[in-house]
Design a protein around this motif. Structure first.
Motif, PDB file in Angstrom:
ATOM      1  N   LYS A 281      16.848 -12.874 -66.484  1.00  0.00           N
ATOM      2  CA  LYS A 281      15.457 -12.525 -66.191  1.00  0.00           C
ATOM      3  C   LYS A 281      14.650 -13.789 -65.902  1.00  0.00           C
ATOM      4  CE  LYS A 281      11.648  -9.831 -67.935  1.00  0.00           C
ATOM      5  NZ  LYS A 281      11.549  -8.728 -67.033  1.00  0.00           N
ATOM      6  N   VAL A 282      13.926 -13.789 -64.805  1.00  0.00           N
ATOM      7  CA  VAL A 282      13.117 -14.921 -64.391  1.00  0.00           C
ATOM      8  C   VAL A 282      11.669 -14.678 -64.796  1.00  0.00           C
ATOM      9  CG1 VAL A 282      12.331 -16.248 -62.385  1.00  0.00           C
ATOM     10  CG2 VAL A 282      14.647 -15.333 -62.440  1.00  0.00           C
ATOM     11  N   VAL A 283      10.999 -15.736 -65.269  1.00  0.00           N
ATOM     12  CA  VAL A 283       9.592 -15.619 -65.663  1.00  0.00           C
ATOM     13  C   VAL A 283       8.763 -15.235 -64.445  1.00  0.00           C
ATOM     14  CG1 VAL A 283       7.590 -16.896 -66.490  1.00  0.00           C
ATOM     15  CG2 VAL A 283       9.828 -17.279 -67.521  1.00  0.00           C
ATOM     16  N   GLN A 284       7.904 -14.253 -64.600  1.00  0.00           N
ATOM     17  CA  GLN A 284       7.024 -13.810 -63.524  1.00  0.00           C
ATOM     18  C   GLN A 284       5.587 -14.164 -63.884  1.00  0.00           C
ATOM     19  OE1 GLN A 284       8.103 -12.177 -60.582  1.00  0.00           O
ATOM     20  NE2 GLN A 284      10.034 -12.923 -61.375  1.00  0.00           N
ATOM     21  N   ARG A 285       4.824 -14.573 -62.895  1.00  0.00           N
ATOM     22  CA  ARG A 285       3.415 -14.906 -63.116  1.00  0.00           C
ATOM     23  C   ARG A 285       2.550 -13.946 -62.321  1.00  0.00           C
ATOM     24  NH1 ARG A 285       6.235 -19.694 -62.909  1.00  0.00           N
ATOM     25  NH2 ARG A 285       5.894 -21.077 -64.678  1.00  0.00           N
ATOM     26  N   VAL A 286       1.616 -13.313 -63.012  1.00  0.00           N
ATOM     27  CA  VAL A 286       0.680 -12.400 -62.358  1.00  0.00           C
ATOM     28  C   VAL A 286      -0.635 -13.148 -62.183  1.00  0.00           C
ATOM     29  CG1 VAL A 286      -0.565 -10.221 -62.546  1.00  0.00           C
ATOM     30  CG2 VAL A 286       1.789 -10.387 -63.378  1.00  0.00           C
ATOM     31  N   PRO A 287      -1.062 -13.387 -60.937  1.00  0.00           N
ATOM     32  CA  PRO A 287      -2.315 -14.113 -60.716  1.00  0.00           C
ATOM     33  C   PRO A 287      -3.540 -13.366 -61.263  1.00  0.00           C
ATOM     34  CG  PRO A 287      -0.988 -14.083 -58.720  1.00  0.00           C
ATOM     35  CD  PRO A 287      -0.354 -13.121 -59.692  1.00  0.00           C
ATOM     36  N   VAL A 288      -4.369 -14.090 -62.005  1.00  0.00           N
ATOM     37  CA  VAL A 288      -5.630 -13.560 -62.540  1.00  0.00           C
ATOM     38  C   VAL A 288      -6.731 -14.485 -62.037  1.00  0.00           C
ATOM     39  CG1 VAL A 288      -6.956 -13.080 -64.630  1.00  0.00           C
ATOM     40  CG2 VAL A 288      -4.502 -12.611 -64.582  1.00  0.00           C
ATOM     41  N   ARG A 289      -7.714 -13.933 -61.318  1.00  0.00           N
ATOM     42  CA  ARG A 289      -8.821 -14.747 -60.799  1.00  0.00           C
ATOM     43  C   ARG A 289      -9.910 -14.844 -61.859  1.00  0.00           C
ATOM     44  NH1 ARG A 289     -10.527 -16.501 -55.918  1.00  0.00           N
ATOM     45  NH2 ARG A 289      -8.875 -15.295 -54.921  1.00  0.00           N
ATOM     46  N   ILE A 290     -10.313 -16.092 -62.142  1.00  0.00           N
ATOM     47  CA  ILE A 290     -11.367 -16.363 -63.112  1.00  0.00           C
ATOM     48  C   ILE A 290     -12.616 -16.799 -62.348  1.00  0.00           C
ATOM     49  CG2 ILE A 290     -12.058 -17.771 -65.093  1.00  0.00           C
ATOM     50  CD1 ILE A 290      -9.639 -15.911 -65.629  1.00  0.00           C
ATOM     51  N   GLU A 291     -13.736 -16.130 -62.599  1.00  0.00           N
ATOM     52  CA  GLU A 291     -15.017 -16.499 -61.985  1.00  0.00           C
ATOM     53  C   GLU A 291     -15.804 -17.296 -63.013  1.00  0.00           C
ATOM     54  OE1 GLU A 291     -16.776 -12.782 -60.900  1.00  0.00           O
ATOM     55  OE2 GLU A 291     -15.269 -12.394 -59.364  1.00  0.00           O
ATOM     56  N   LEU A 292     -16.027 -18.577 -62.720  1.00  0.00           N
ATOM     57  CA  LEU A 292     -16.750 -19.443 -63.646  1.00  0.00           C
ATOM     58  C   LEU A 292     -18.251 -19.260 -63.494  1.00  0.00           C
ATOM     59  CD1 LEU A 292     -14.602 -22.673 -63.314  1.00  0.00           C
ATOM     60  CD2 LEU A 292     -14.526 -20.960 -65.126  1.00  0.00           C
ATOM     61  N   GLU A 293     -18.965 -19.341 -64.626  1.00  0.00           N
ATOM     62  CA  GLU A 293     -20.421 -19.152 -64.628  1.00  0.00           C
ATOM     63  C   GLU A 293     -21.183 -20.463 -64.511  1.00  0.00           C
ATOM     64  OE1 GLU A 293     -21.026 -17.136 -68.301  1.00  0.00           O
ATOM     65  OE2 GLU A 293     -20.160 -15.268 -67.573  1.00  0.00           O
ATOM     66  N   SER A 294     -20.567 -21.554 -64.894  1.00  0.00           N
ATOM     67  CA  SER A 294     -21.262 -22.837 -64.942  1.00  0.00           C
ATOM     68  C   SER A 294     -21.701 -23.291 -63.560  1.00  0.00           C
ATOM     69  CB  SER A 294     -20.358 -23.895 -65.569  1.00  0.00           C
ATOM     70  OG  SER A 294     -20.989 -25.142 -65.537  1.00  0.00           O
ATOM     71  N   SER A 295     -22.945 -23.730 -63.438  1.00  0.00           N
ATOM     72  CA  SER A 295     -23.463 -24.198 -62.155  1.00  0.00           C
ATOM     73  C   SER A 295     -22.823 -25.512 -61.730  1.00  0.00           C
ATOM     74  CB  SER A 295     -24.982 -24.363 -62.226  1.00  0.00           C
ATOM     75  OG  SER A 295     -25.304 -25.315 -63.221  1.00  0.00           O
ATOM     76  N   GLU A 296     -22.272 -26.284 -62.684  1.00  0.00           N
ATOM     77  CA  GLU A 296     -21.644 -27.550 -62.341  1.00  0.00           C
ATOM     78  C   GLU A 296     -20.155 -27.390 -62.032  1.00  0.00           C
ATOM     79  OE1 GLU A 296     -20.889 -29.811 -66.373  1.00  0.00           O
ATOM     80  OE2 GLU A 296     -22.788 -28.750 -66.397  1.00  0.00           O
ATOM     81  N   ALA A 297     -19.603 -26.226 -62.253  1.00  0.00           N
ATOM     82  CA  ALA A 297     -18.176 -26.006 -62.043  1.00  0.00           C
ATOM     83  C   ALA A 297     -17.718 -26.294 -60.617  1.00  0.00           C
ATOM     84  CB  ALA A 297     -17.797 -24.589 -62.456  1.00  0.00           C
TER      85      ALA A 297
END
Length: 91
Positions: A51-67
């Motif tokens: 079994k190979v490790v699978q990665r499920v993409p999760v999009r993170i929306e940052l709130e910081s104005s300086e990000a």
């Protein structure tokens, strides 16, 4: 993945900015693994059924104005998603 939902609060710590916490939320969860949508998916035709490790993409929306100014592609990060469950609830 079972307990992650869109809109859950997220904290991101980048190695490049020690001590700085970027806050955000889960913006989206992919409908498949990264390998599923690659141009040339990896094939395992050798009969090796490990079994190979699978990665499920999760999009993170940052709130910081300086990000947007501080974050660059390729930075290492530790992401924590608050699912509302304690450690004992996950077992």
């Amino acid at each position: 993945m079972e307990h992650i939902r869109i809109g859950m609060p997220v904290e991101v710590n980048f190695d490049a900015y020690p001590g700085k916490v970027f806050r955000g939320k889960v913006g989206s969860i992919s409908s498949g693994t990264g390998a599923e949508f690659s141009l040339i998916p990896a094939q395992n035709a050798t009969g090796n059924w490990v079994k190979v490790v699978q990665r499920v993409p999760v999009r993170i929306e940052l709130e910081s104005s300086e990000a947007p100014l501080a974050i660059r592609a390729g930075l290492s990060a530790v992401v924590s998603i608050d699912t509302g469950l304690s450690t004992l609830d996950r077992l």
